[in-house]
Write an enzyme that holds these catalytic residues in place. Structure first.
Site, PDB file in Angstrom:
ATOM      1  N   ASP A  31       2.055   0.570  -7.983  1.00 45.39           N
ATOM      2  CA  ASP A  31       3.376   0.620  -8.619  1.00 45.39           C
ATOM      3  C   ASP A  31       4.289   1.651  -7.973  1.00 45.39           C
ATOM      4  OD1 ASP A  31       2.288  -1.241 -10.289  1.00 45.39           O
ATOM      5  OD2 ASP A  31       2.496  -0.083 -12.136  1.00 45.39           O
ATOM      6  N   HIS A  39      -2.542  -4.902 -12.644  1.00 48.55           N
ATOM      7  CA  HIS A  39      -2.094  -4.707 -14.021  1.00 48.55           C
ATOM      8  C   HIS A  39      -3.016  -5.378 -15.040  1.00 48.55           C
ATOM      9  CE1 HIS A  39       2.270  -4.105 -12.391  1.00 48.55           C
ATOM     10  NE2 HIS A  39       1.526  -3.018 -12.264  1.00 48.55           N
ATOM     11  N   GLN A  66       0.799  -1.216   0.000  1.00 46.18           N
ATOM     12  CA  GLN A  66       0.000   0.000   0.000  1.00 46.18           C
ATOM     13  C   GLN A  66       0.838   1.275   0.000  1.00 46.18           C
ATOM     14  OE1 GLN A  66      -2.674  -1.846   3.253  1.00 46.18           O
ATOM     15  NE2 GLN A  66      -4.007  -0.363   2.258  1.00 46.18           N
ATOM     16  N   ASN A  78      -1.620 -10.777   8.747  1.00 52.63           N
ATOM     17  CA  ASN A  78      -2.639  -9.756   8.935  1.00 52.63           C
ATOM     18  C   ASN A  78      -3.988 -10.216   8.414  1.00 52.63           C
ATOM     19  OD1 ASN A  78      -3.453  -6.816   9.440  1.00 52.63           O
ATOM     20  ND2 ASN A  78      -4.046  -7.096   7.294  1.00 52.63           N
ATOM     21  N   GLU A  79      -5.016 -10.117   9.256  1.00 52.02           N
ATOM     22  CA  GLU A  79      -6.414 -10.323   8.874  1.00 52.02           C
ATOM     23  C   GLU A  79      -6.651 -11.594   8.061  1.00 52.02           C
ATOM     24  OE1 GLU A  79      -7.903  -5.696   8.922  1.00 52.02           O
ATOM     25  OE2 GLU A  79      -7.575  -6.654   6.982  1.00 52.02           O
ATOM     26  N   GLU A 127      -5.074  -2.133  14.270  1.00 57.35           N
ATOM     27  CA  GLU A 127      -5.647  -1.229  13.267  1.00 57.35           C
ATOM     28  C   GLU A 127      -6.968  -0.676  13.768  1.00 57.35           C
ATOM     29  OE1 GLU A 127      -6.172  -2.478   9.199  1.00 57.35           O
ATOM     30  OE2 GLU A 127      -4.276  -3.582   9.186  1.00 57.35           O
ATOM     31  N   HIS A 134       1.169  -9.274   4.905  1.00 62.22           N
ATOM     32  CA  HIS A 134      -0.001  -8.392   4.838  1.00 62.22           C
ATOM     33  C   HIS A 134      -0.571  -8.466   3.416  1.00 62.22           C
ATOM     34  CE1 HIS A 134      -2.021  -4.682   6.695  1.00 62.22           C
ATOM     35  NE2 HIS A 134      -2.631  -4.873   5.536  1.00 62.22           N
TER      36      HIS A 134
END
Length: 512
Positions: free
Chosen positions: A81, A69, A49, A195-196, A408, A151
């Site tokens: 990117d 993409h 991110q 994560n999650e 979070e 993540h």
């Protein structure tokens, strides 16, 4: 109550400023609004991110590189990117963290950046250097690095082999985790393995992603659910046997849990079953004394499966050895909390619409939103702060006392908005619940706001902004500007109290 309006805006917004300042800051200063000396404040990000540099050096392709993409329309024509360009601008990231006065910074490591083949046969020197620089730079400023090993950033080579639905993924992940511990464990003392898992398994495997084609009736979600827990457990066991005696760190994973209320008192049993499907499926195997799946989940999956013609359960069973492998593999409870839902049975003829985030297809329940709850930009995340405390209470009631880390918690907006008093109110309201939890005996030790800055927000592209810092994505230097919420959060941290009232507020500038 603080009533302060600067001359530069008093003619334009006197009422708005009065209303919003009275909400976040109008608190009588009592001891129960003071945070304990041991409590730590932080902010979170993740590699895909913010880092950008998607094809720099020897970094390999992740599943998100491939997806953004090949189907850009799914992500509002956006990619990661470049994102925040943190691979290049990591020093500015640390400056921002220091400006805020954070005690810790949660970030993640990109699997395909560190291990270009996915396997430990090749360790990228450039990838290793980047994370060493970031970790060392934080420690030089007295900031604790809290590191997420995974993540969502699956190497594309493994995604094409089934990703988390491939039984071999737990060994591939464990090998990766061992490399990470060996490279950075001497300096990193708090680890998040994955994560999650619930979002990875339930949301991504019930969405319109092309690699999920034909995987229905919860089959992929349940397979992912099992193997992600086994992967976490193997990583925890590796740390426990090979690294803990040297580094004395803590390892767990972060669950995104959706708190649930019955929409009417008679639906409490249905709500509790739903909680077991949403929370218990990702907690019971690790945190309970018995281990394995929650019994009600096993019963419901078998029962609903028979109704649609399955002769055996779609829920992959844990062997006795797997139950023992997974059970007890935690040093704390990592919780990502954003929102809440109301639970009721479906009406006659009504199609059951599973939770947006969770695959709850084996419960005859509908998840509603209370129209009175406030919203940020994302209407799927209505704001209900008390749910944070009640979710921790549920976990502690079911699995016993333990340390909690809020890894979070964030508010979304859109566009250029430096005067984000709604976000200030969000932070204040949730931190009140954290303090109430501490005062009621729940051992909450860390709170991490999501996120440090605006970033690539998955299917929402760059439309949804969670950041304490606004990022100018049209600027080649990705200029970061603190919002009012940054000033507020910084003040709370420095004063260690929700009684914090800024001594100077100017709509046109932000002071930290």
């Amino acid at each position: 109550m603080l009533i302060f309006v600067t001359e530069s805006v008093s003619k334009m917004w006197p009422v708005v400023i009065l209303v919003w300042l009275s909400a976040p800051f109008g608190l009588s200063c009592t001891p129960d609004l003071q945070f304990p000396s041991w409590f730590k404040f932080g902010a979170s990000t993740s590699s895909y991110q913010i880092e950008g540099a998607w094809n720099v050096s020897d970094k390999a392709e992740s599943k998100w590189d491939r997806l953004t993409h090949t189907i850009p329309e799914t992500f509002k024509q956006a990619t990661g990117d470049v994102a925040c360009d943190s691979y290049r601008l990591w020093r500015r990231d640390i400056e921002m963290i220091e400006e805020l006065g954070l005690q810790f910074y949660r970030f993640s490591i990109s699997w395909p950046r560190l291990l270009p083949s996915g396997f430990p046969n090749i360790i990228s020197e450039d990838g290793k250097r980047y994370y060493n620089n970031l970790i060392d730079g934080l420690l030089e400023k007295g900031i604790e690095p809290v590191v997420t090993i995974y993540h969502f950033e699956m190497p594309e080579i493994f995604q094409e082999l089934g990703g988390w639905t491939n039984p071999l993924i737990s060994d591939w992940y464990a090998d990766y985790a061992r490399v990470v511990f060996s490279l950075f464990g001497d300096r990193v003392k708090t680890w998040i393995t994955i994560n999650e898992p619930s979002i990875e398994c339930d949301y991504f495997h019930t969405s319109e992603m092309p690699y999920n084609a034909g995987l229905e009736h919860g089959v992929a979600s349940y397979m992912c659910n099992k193997y992600v827990l086994i992967a976490h457990a193997k990583a925890w066991r590796i740390y426990d046997t090979e690294f803990r005696h040297k580094y004395n760190g803590k390892v767990s994973f972060s669950n995104h849990l959706l708190w649930l209320y019955p929409s009417s008192p008679e639906y409490e049993e249905l709500t509790e079953i739903s909680r077991e499907f949403i929370s218990g499926r990702y907690c019971h195997a690790v945190y309970s004394k018995e281990g394995g799946w929650p019994p009600v989940v096993e019963e419901n999956v078998a029962k609903f499966g028979r109704k649609i013609g399955y002769t055996r359960t779609r829920l992959p069973p844990f062997t006795k050895e797997e139950i023992e492998l997974v059970r007890g593999t935690y040093d704390y409870f990592g919780l990502n909390y954003y929102t809440t839902r109301l639970v009721r049975p479906s009406y006659p003829g009504e199609s059951v619409n599973p939770s947006v985030f969770f695959s709850v297809i084996d419960v005859d329940a509908v998840f509603d939103i209370d129209p009175d709850w406030r919203n940020g930009l994302n209407k799927l995340l209505p704001i209900h702060p008390i749910g944070l405390r009640q979710q921790m209470e549920w976990v502690q009631k079911h699995y016993g006392e333990m340390e909690f880390i809020i890894s979070e918690n964030g508010y979304s907006s859109t566009g250029s908005n430096l005067n984000d008093y709604e976000r200030i109110s969000f932070i204040k309201d949730h931190l009140e619940q954290v303090l109430m939890s501490i005062n009621e005996g729940i051992n909450v030790t860390k709170y991490s706001y999501w996120g440090l800055m605006d970033d690539f927000e998955w299917l929402d592209g760059y439309r949804s902004n969670f950041g304490l810092y606004e990022v100018d994505f049209s600027d080649v230097n990705r200029t970061r500007t603190p919002r009012k919420s940054a000033a507020y959060y910084s003040g709370v941290i420095r004063n260690r109290s929700l009684c914090y009232e800024p001594t100077h507020i100017d709509i046109n500038t932000i002071e930290i």
